[in-house]
Design a protein around this motif. Structure first.
Motif, PDB file in Angstrom:
ATOM      1  N   LEU A 114      44.997  37.703  37.430  1.00 21.52           N
ATOM      2  CA  LEU A 114      44.292  38.213  36.257  1.00 21.52           C
ATOM      3  C   LEU A 114      45.090  39.364  35.670  1.00 21.52           C
ATOM      4  CD1 LEU A 114      40.575  38.400  37.419  1.00 21.52           C
ATOM      5  CD2 LEU A 114      41.573  36.780  35.825  1.00 21.52           C
ATOM      6  N   TYR A 115      45.341  39.307  34.384  1.00 18.38           N
ATOM      7  CA  TYR A 115      46.071  40.371  33.725  1.00 18.38           C
ATOM      8  C   TYR A 115      45.231  40.871  32.554  1.00 18.38           C
ATOM      9  CZ  TYR A 115      49.674  38.411  36.596  1.00 18.38           C
ATOM     10  OH  TYR A 115      50.375  37.947  37.667  1.00 18.38           O
ATOM     11  N   HIS A 116      44.094  41.424  32.903  1.00 16.37           N
ATOM     12  CA  HIS A 116      43.154  41.932  31.912  1.00 16.37           C
ATOM     13  C   HIS A 116      42.753  43.346  32.298  1.00 16.37           C
ATOM     14  CE1 HIS A 116      42.249  38.124  29.901  1.00 16.37           C
ATOM     15  NE2 HIS A 116      42.235  37.564  31.090  1.00 16.37           N
ATOM     16  N   ARG A 117      42.375  44.110  31.301  1.00 18.48           N
ATOM     17  CA  ARG A 117      41.720  45.381  31.590  1.00 18.48           C
ATOM     18  C   ARG A 117      40.335  44.995  32.106  1.00 18.48           C
ATOM     19  NH1 ARG A 117      42.871  50.447  29.808  1.00 18.48           N
ATOM     20  NH2 ARG A 117      44.399  49.486  28.439  1.00 18.48           N
ATOM     21  N   THR A 118      40.050  45.290  33.346  1.00 17.60           N
ATOM     22  CA  THR A 118      38.846  44.777  33.986  1.00 17.60           C
ATOM     23  C   THR A 118      37.654  45.721  33.925  1.00 17.60           C
ATOM     24  OG1 THR A 118      39.614  45.595  36.123  1.00 17.60           O
ATOM     25  CG2 THR A 118      40.121  43.305  35.581  1.00 17.60           C
ATOM     26  N   GLU A 119      37.870  46.970  33.600  1.00 16.68           N
ATOM     27  CA  GLU A 119      36.759  47.921  33.557  1.00 16.68           C
ATOM     28  C   GLU A 119      35.722  47.452  32.545  1.00 16.68           C
ATOM     29  OE1 GLU A 119      34.627  50.933  34.977  1.00 16.68           O
ATOM     30  OE2 GLU A 119      36.665  50.572  35.649  1.00 16.68           O
ATOM     31  N   GLY A 120      34.531  47.143  33.027  1.00 19.09           N
ATOM     32  CA  GLY A 120      33.449  46.696  32.163  1.00 19.09           C
ATOM     33  C   GLY A 120      33.510  45.234  31.759  1.00 19.09           C
ATOM     34  N   PHE A 121      34.507  44.503  32.235  1.00 17.59           N
ATOM     35  CA  PHE A 121      34.668  43.090  31.904  1.00 17.59           C
ATOM     36  C   PHE A 121      33.512  42.300  32.517  1.00 17.59           C
ATOM     37  CE2 PHE A 121      36.914  38.957  32.192  1.00 17.59           C
ATOM     38  CZ  PHE A 121      37.397  38.876  30.897  1.00 17.59           C
ATOM     39  N   LYS A 122      32.852  41.489  31.728  1.00 17.74           N
ATOM     40  CA  LYS A 122      31.694  40.728  32.178  1.00 17.74           C
ATOM     41  C   LYS A 122      32.171  39.442  32.837  1.00 17.74           C
ATOM     42  CE  LYS A 122      27.159  39.457  30.474  1.00 17.74           C
ATOM     43  NZ  LYS A 122      26.322  39.319  29.270  1.00 17.74           N
ATOM     44  N   CYS A 123      31.868  39.265  34.135  1.00 13.80           N
ATOM     45  CA  CYS A 123      32.349  38.120  34.906  1.00 13.80           C
ATOM     46  C   CYS A 123      31.194  37.379  35.568  1.00 13.80           C
ATOM     47  CB  CYS A 123      33.296  38.569  36.012  1.00 13.80           C
ATOM     48  SG  CYS A 123      34.799  39.319  35.420  1.00 13.80           S
ATOM     49  N   LEU A 124      31.442  36.124  35.857  1.00 17.90           N
ATOM     50  CA  LEU A 124      30.479  35.271  36.532  1.00 17.90           C
ATOM     51  C   LEU A 124      31.109  34.718  37.797  1.00 17.90           C
ATOM     52  CD1 LEU A 124      27.807  33.583  36.529  1.00 17.90           C
ATOM     53  CD2 LEU A 124      29.115  31.836  35.325  1.00 17.90           C
ATOM     54  N   VAL A 125      30.394  34.815  38.907  1.00 11.38           N
ATOM     55  CA  VAL A 125      30.805  34.174  40.154  1.00 11.38           C
ATOM     56  C   VAL A 125      29.741  33.141  40.479  1.00 11.38           C
ATOM     57  CG1 VAL A 125      31.231  34.496  42.626  1.00 11.38           C
ATOM     58  CG2 VAL A 125      32.036  36.204  40.990  1.00 11.38           C
ATOM     59  N   VAL A 126      30.171  31.885  40.607  1.00  6.02           N
ATOM     60  CA  VAL A 126      29.247  30.804  40.933  1.00  6.02           C
ATOM     61  C   VAL A 126      29.335  30.555  42.434  1.00  6.02           C
ATOM     62  CG1 VAL A 126      28.629  28.400  40.523  1.00  6.02           C
ATOM     63  CG2 VAL A 126      29.525  29.789  38.655  1.00  6.02           C
ATOM     64  N   GLY A 127      28.212  30.727  43.118  1.00 11.68           N
ATOM     65  CA  GLY A 127      28.165  30.571  44.565  1.00 11.68           C
ATOM     66  C   GLY A 127      27.882  31.910  45.210  1.00 11.68           C
ATOM     67  N   GLY A 128      27.290  31.874  46.391  1.00 14.37           N
ATOM     68  CA  GLY A 128      26.895  33.118  47.036  1.00 14.37           C
ATOM     69  C   GLY A 128      27.320  33.237  48.483  1.00 14.37           C
ATOM     70  N   GLY A 129      28.258  32.419  48.912  1.00 14.73           N
ATOM     71  CA  GLY A 129      28.694  32.421  50.312  1.00 14.73           C
ATOM     72  C   GLY A 129      29.781  33.437  50.609  1.00 14.73           C
ATOM     73  N   LYS A 130      30.453  33.244  51.745  1.00 14.26           N
ATOM     74  CA  LYS A 130      31.469  34.189  52.206  1.00 14.26           C
ATOM     75  C   LYS A 130      32.671  34.257  51.267  1.00 14.26           C
ATOM     76  CE  LYS A 130      30.192  33.549  56.994  1.00 14.26           C
ATOM     77  NZ  LYS A 130      29.930  34.741  57.725  1.00 14.26           N
TER      78      LYS A 130
END
Length: 84
Positions: free
Chosen positions: A5-21
């Motif tokens: 990832l080559y983005h300014r990440t501060e405050g970047f809205k992200c989605l993670v699908v899944g809740g495992g390890k």
């Protein structure tokens, strides 16, 4: 783990699908990078649950299917260059 990832990440809205390890490892890295995260999963790992309790991560308790109502809660999330 390598995440190109080559983005300014501060405050970047992200989605993670899944809740495992595996999701927990990704969430940890993204929280440390300052992202605003939403996890969508019917259940989550204890580490993700701790971040949810601390209000560092949002959690939608659902399965993400194309036809599910959960997709309505993802306004503004970037999916590989496509904002929904």
């Amino acid at each position: 783990m390598f995440l190109p990832l080559y983005h300014r990440t501060e405050g970047f809205k992200c989605l993670v699908v899944g809740g495992g390890k595996i999701a927990a490892r990704k969430v940890e890295m993204l929280v440390a990078a300052g992202c605003r995260l939403t996890v969508i999963a019917p259940a989550v790992d204890v580490y993700i649950n701790a971040w949810v309790t601390e209000k560092k991560v949002g959690w939608i308790k659902s399965c993400l299917l194309y036809t599910s109502d959960a997709a309505d809660e993802l306004d503004g999330v970037d999916l590989g260059g496509r904002r929904i």
